[in-house]
Enzyme design. Structure first.
Site, PDB file in Angstrom:
ATOM      1  N   TYR A  33       0.833  -1.203   0.000  1.00 46.74           N
ATOM      2  CA  TYR A  33       0.000   0.000   0.000  1.00 46.74           C
ATOM      3  C   TYR A  33       0.864   1.247   0.000  1.00 46.74           C
ATOM      4  CZ  TYR A  33       0.837   1.085   4.970  1.00 46.74           C
ATOM      5  OH  TYR A  33       1.407   1.432   6.167  1.00 46.74           O
ATOM      6  N   LYS A 148       6.578  -1.916   1.859  1.00 47.44           N
ATOM      7  CA  LYS A 148       5.393  -1.337   2.510  1.00 47.44           C
ATOM      8  C   LYS A 148       4.201  -2.283   2.332  1.00 47.44           C
ATOM      9  CE  LYS A 148       3.126   3.150   3.150  1.00 47.44           C
ATOM     10  NZ  LYS A 148       3.580   3.408   4.533  1.00 47.44           N
ATOM     11  N   GLU A 180      11.975   2.448  14.346  1.00 51.79           N
ATOM     12  CA  GLU A 180      11.084   3.514  13.887  1.00 51.79           C
ATOM     13  C   GLU A 180       9.816   3.502  14.722  1.00 51.79           C
ATOM     14  OE1 GLU A 180      10.102   2.660   9.789  1.00 51.79           O
ATOM     15  OE2 GLU A 180       9.929   0.525  10.216  1.00 51.79           O
ATOM     16  N   LEU A 204      11.148   1.312   7.155  1.00 57.56           N
ATOM     17  CA  LEU A 204      10.541   1.753   5.904  1.00 57.56           C
ATOM     18  C   LEU A 204      11.323   2.945   5.363  1.00 57.56           C
ATOM     19  CD1 LEU A 204       8.122   1.424   3.934  1.00 57.56           C
ATOM     20  CD2 LEU A 204       6.984   3.221   5.256  1.00 57.56           C
TER      21      LEU A 204
END
Length: 284
Positions: A33, A148, A180, A204
């Protein structure tokens, strides 16, 4: 007002949109996505999101069902139909259906599922965002966080852990170092130096991250991409996050301990100002 959404080539009222129960995105989380922000009715950093989407699909041996130009047209049409001034466009592509449930991939010519919808978020580009607090949690996700994917169960659990602790979000920790946030990249500032984890499979590759670091360097700010610990973050002058849905947002507490002045610092504020200004100029 009922939103108009996009499903496999059709623009439909959201209550009429359907995806097969055999879709691998539903059964296997076999999909990717992207979320592209909208400011002033225009798309922010669309090229970056389209490029990362292509990479994610390639890493999972999935095809590209729509060209970049076709995706741009769909994004723009949804923004127009739903009258989005500030908000975002969510895009999801899965390996598709119909096929009976099987761990083995279906044939390469199986139709993929493409879904897009908008979300309105007035105030997205506010000059002064509400600062957030975070807790630290163990990073228990799979190893390819650079892709992702729609595998978001653990980030969701992390946000719920934060909520239960009276915080807004969580920073994940692996081998003693911050990776993260649950849906954002993490930063600290020490002595006016911006510190954030280097790129790799562990995090990411944020589109907003890339833009913010570029703007920081152009503004003659010092940037260091390296690992940092929670203890180091607690001693920082500032901390902040970046994402397509929160831009640059200050972090003012970690595990209940105040960061800096507890209100957010000047580096994060200036980066947010630059990011929004430049994004408005370049939006499509």
């Amino acid at each position: 007002m009922t939103r108009t959404v996009y499903v496999n080539g059709q623009y439909l009222p959201e209550d009429e949109a359907k995806v097969s129960i055999f879709d691998r995105g539903f059964l296997m989380a076999d999909g990717v996505y992207e979320v592209t922000s909208v400011i002033g009715g225009k798309l922010v950093d669309f090229d970056g999101h389209a490029t990362r989407l292509e990479r994610s699909l390639s890493e999972l041996d999935m095809g590209q069902p729509l060209t970049k130009d076709e995706l741009l047209e769909v994004h723009r049409e949804l923004v127009r139909l739903n009258e989005i001034d500030e908000g975002g466009v969510y895009l999801q592509i899965t390996r598709g259906a119909p096929a009976d449930r099987d761990f083995v991939f279906p044939p390469a010519d199986t139709p993929q599922t493409v879904v897009l919808f908008t979300q309105s978020k007035p105030g997205l580009s506010a000059a002064t965002p509400k600062p957030i607090s975070v807790i630290s949690i163990e990073d228990q996700r799979w190893g390819r966080r650079d892709i992702k994917t729609v595998q978001l169960l653990y980030p969701s659990l992390g946000k719920m852990m934060a909520k239960a602790a009276g915080a807004d979000d969580a920073w994940m920790v692996e081998d003693g170092f911050v990776t993260e946030g649950t849906s954002n990249n993490a930063y600290i500032v020490k002595g006016r130096k911006i510190i954030t984890r280097h790129l790799g499979n562990e995090i990411l590759h944020g589109i907003t991250r890339a833009a913010v670091l570029r703007f920081a360097r152009e503004a003659q700010m010092e940037v260091e991409e390296r690992n940092f610990t929670i203890d180091e973050a607690k001693e920082a002058d500032e901390a902040f996050i970046t994402s397509a849905t929160m831009f640059v947002t200050p972090v003012v507490a970690i595990d209940g301990e105040q960061i800096g002045n507890g209100e957010g610092g000047g580096i994060a504020a200036r980066l947010r100002e630059i990011y929004i200004e430049e994004s408005r100029k370049a939006a499509v």
